[in-house]
Design an enzyme around this catalytic site. Structure first.
Site, PDB file in Angstrom:
ATOM      1  N   LYS A  68       0.850  -1.212   0.000  1.00 13.88           N
ATOM      2  CA  LYS A  68       0.000   0.000   0.000  1.00 13.88           C
ATOM      3  C   LYS A  68       0.881   1.255   0.000  1.00 13.88           C
ATOM      4  CE  LYS A  68      -1.676   1.641   4.036  1.00 13.88           C
ATOM      5  NZ  LYS A  68      -1.389   3.048   4.350  1.00 13.88           N
ATOM      6  N   ASN A  69       1.894   1.266   0.865  1.00 17.88           N
ATOM      7  CA  ASN A  69       2.675   2.504   1.030  1.00 17.88           C
ATOM      8  C   ASN A  69       3.673   2.743  -0.092  1.00 17.88           C
ATOM      9  OD1 ASN A  69       1.173   2.898   3.256  1.00 17.88           O
ATOM     10  ND2 ASN A  69       2.741   2.316   4.731  1.00 17.88           N
ATOM     11  N   CYS A 107      -4.888  11.966  12.188  1.00 17.88           N
ATOM     12  CA  CYS A 107      -5.647  10.745  12.436  1.00 17.88           C
ATOM     13  C   CYS A 107      -5.372  10.328  13.872  1.00 17.88           C
ATOM     14  CB  CYS A 107      -5.244   9.660  11.446  1.00 17.88           C
ATOM     15  SG  CYS A 107      -3.513   9.256  11.570  1.00 17.88           S
ATOM     16  N   ARG A 132       0.081  14.392  12.390  1.00 18.77           N
ATOM     17  CA  ARG A 132       0.522  14.170  11.001  1.00 18.77           C
ATOM     18  C   ARG A 132       0.795  15.486  10.266  1.00 18.77           C
ATOM     19  NH1 ARG A 132      -1.000   8.874   9.833  1.00 18.77           N
ATOM     20  NH2 ARG A 132       0.699   8.891   8.332  1.00 18.77           N
ATOM     21  N   ASP A 191       4.736   0.508  11.973  1.00 23.50           N
ATOM     22  CA  ASP A 191       3.510  -0.120  11.454  1.00 23.50           C
ATOM     23  C   ASP A 191       3.368  -1.573  11.896  1.00 23.50           C
ATOM     24  OD1 ASP A 191       3.588   1.619   8.249  1.00 23.50           O
ATOM     25  OD2 ASP A 191       3.055   2.258  10.274  1.00 23.50           O
ATOM     26  N   ARG A 218      -8.587  -0.640   4.514  1.00 28.45           N
ATOM     27  CA  ARG A 218      -7.754   0.388   3.885  1.00 28.45           C
ATOM     28  C   ARG A 218      -6.403  -0.199   3.480  1.00 28.45           C
ATOM     29  NH1 ARG A 218      -6.013   4.573   7.427  1.00 28.45           N
ATOM     30  NH2 ARG A 218      -4.771   4.956   5.591  1.00 28.45           N
TER      31      ARG A 218
END
Ligand code: EPZ
Length: 420
Positions: free
Chosen positions: A22-23, A115, A120, A306, A398
């Site tokens: 994803k990243n 978030c 952020r 993460d 997500r």
């Protein structure tokens, strides 16, 4: 909102294949804005964040086709302004700023929301744009960046918590079409930054040093279309490896890049988990009684933030004390209160969580809060006795492709309950 119903106590067994990262795919999708020619991206994971980014590219005027893990984008004519609401909802969308500025000489994007894991900020992104001679203004929730001509510069991108991953990508994408040479110092070294640099190089950019703290970009006149296969998701691989250890099972992970996971593999081995690496596969199982380990999250190649929540679950199952310190984000312990509902004993002292492990977890209804915390709660539910219902799993969708399907194939008793 959907939830996952889990019947715990079942060791995971079998094979799982890792999806694209994803990243990595999000900034690479943004990079397709840098050329008017068609680009093809492969191993694109089926995630809500990816479909979101596809919508953003479409709102900017690009033609986007996404099917069966292959993304075709042609940003022939694009606008400098994105859809406020779309961009505001997904933080990762900030990485369209650099390519829009690089291609069009101006861009207007909504300030990304914070978030649950932290405020952020994007001060380093904007510092990089200013250093490249852009003017940056922020008003009524928008960031406006403008430059007649971007000029290469020496840019220090280190912040109070170290380098910035998306900030490095954003500045790299703005610099590839600038006049002259840009040197980014204190660049992020994550594999996703290297993957982006590799894609940009295939498009004709001149970049060296990606993966090291110093990246040099020599501006070129224009970029052309390119094809690229995204690297596998190291955090998904870490999540499955930890799940295997937490449920006392044995799994083989395929299509991974174990070399992107050295810190996680090192900590799992220290915790008495066997991880056999062989090319792109990793075989994971416990190697006897689990041992407590201390973890501090750091920029790559340190232990990834993460994977912090997932590792905390493993430590709640391990007899003894573990200290888990979060050095990247200011509030990434949202999963602690939910784990306590399953019987875990964890106390928070500033940036550290002290885990008193060894008690059996027992199932209960719990609430997901952010992407990686949600994955941790699913692992906890599978390791606990009895039933656990994890609510608000849109967070999970997500960043994890078909995670319930993949876990069921490994023997987990897990089902998705659609909220009526
Ligand atoms: C990327 O976020 C990842 N997201 C995050 O993954 C990951 O946790 C993070 O990198 C760190 O590895 C994507 O790539 C889409 P940062 P990013 O800028 O780039 C501070 C997940 O679960 N900072 O490297 O936004 C920031 O507050 C997500 O997949 C500034 O101070 O993170 C943080 O403390 C969560 N100023 C630290 O730097 C800035 O301008 C690292 O943030 C930018 C960041």
């Amino acid at each position: 909102m959907d939830s996952l119903l889990i019947k715990g106590g079942v060791p995971l067994h079998g094979d799982v294949t890792i999806s694209g990262a994803k990243n990595s795919v999000l900034p690479i999708m943004a990079a397709t804005l840098l050329t008017s020619e068609p680009c093809v991206i492969r191993r694109v994971p089926d995630l809500s964040d990816v479909s979101f980014m596809a919508k953003i590219l479409t709102s900017l005027g690009a033609e986007v086709k996404l099917a069966d893990g292959e993304l075709r984008v042609r940003a022939k004519k694009i606008k400098p302004v994105g859809d406020y609401d779309l961009i505001r909802k997904m933080r990762g969308s900030i990485c369209i700023l650099g390519p829009l500025l690089g291609r069009l000489g101006h861009a207007q994007v909504s300030l990304p929301g914070g978030c649950v894991i932290g405020t952020r900020p994007i001060d380093l992104h904007l510092k990089g744009m200013r250093d490249l001679s852009a003017t940056v203004t922020v008003d009524s929730g928008y960031v406006h960046v403008k430059a007649k001509r971007l000029k290469g510069a020496d840019i220090f991108l280190g912040g109070r918590s170290g380098p910035t991953v998306l900030g490095t990508g954003n500045v790299m994408m703005a610099a590839v079409l600038a006049d002259g040479v840009t040197v980014i110092e204190s660049a992020a070294c994550e594999p996703e930054v290297v993957d982006l640099a590799n894609f940009l190089t295939k498009m004709g950019a001149q970049i060296s040093g990606a993966g090291s703290p110093t990246i040099t970009i020599t501006g070129v006149k224009a970029l052309h279309g390119a094809e690229h296969e995204v690297i596998p998701d190291r955090i998904e691989a870490a999540t499955f490896a930890i799940a295997a250890a937490a449920t006392d099972g044995e799994i083989t992970i395929h299509g991974a890049r174990p070399d992107h996971l050295s810190a996680v593999i090192d900590k799992l081995r220290e915790a008495n988990v066997s991880v056999e690496r062989n090319g792109t596969t990793m075989k994971v199982r416990r190697n006897g009684r689990l041992k407590p380990v201390d973890i501090t999250t750091l920029p790559y190649s340190g232990f990834p933030t993460d994977a912090q929540a997932q590792m905390m679950v493993l430590m709640t199952l391990t007899q003894g004390l573990s200290i888990i310190s979060e050095r990247i984000f200011e509030s990434r312990f949202m999963h602690v209160s939910e784990l306590a509902r399953l019987g875990a004993e964890i106390s928070i002292e500033g940036p550290s969580a002290i885990v008193k492990g060894g008690r059996k977890l027992s199932g209960a209804p719990i609430m997901a809060s952010d992407l990686r915390a949600s994955a941790a709660l699913v692992i906890a539910g599978m390791a606990a006795s009895g039933s656990t219902q994890v609510n608000r799993i849109y967070h999970l969708d997500r960043g994890y492709e078909k995670i319930d399907e993949k876990l069921r194939k490994l023997g987990a008793r897990i089902k998705r309950v659609e909220e009526t």
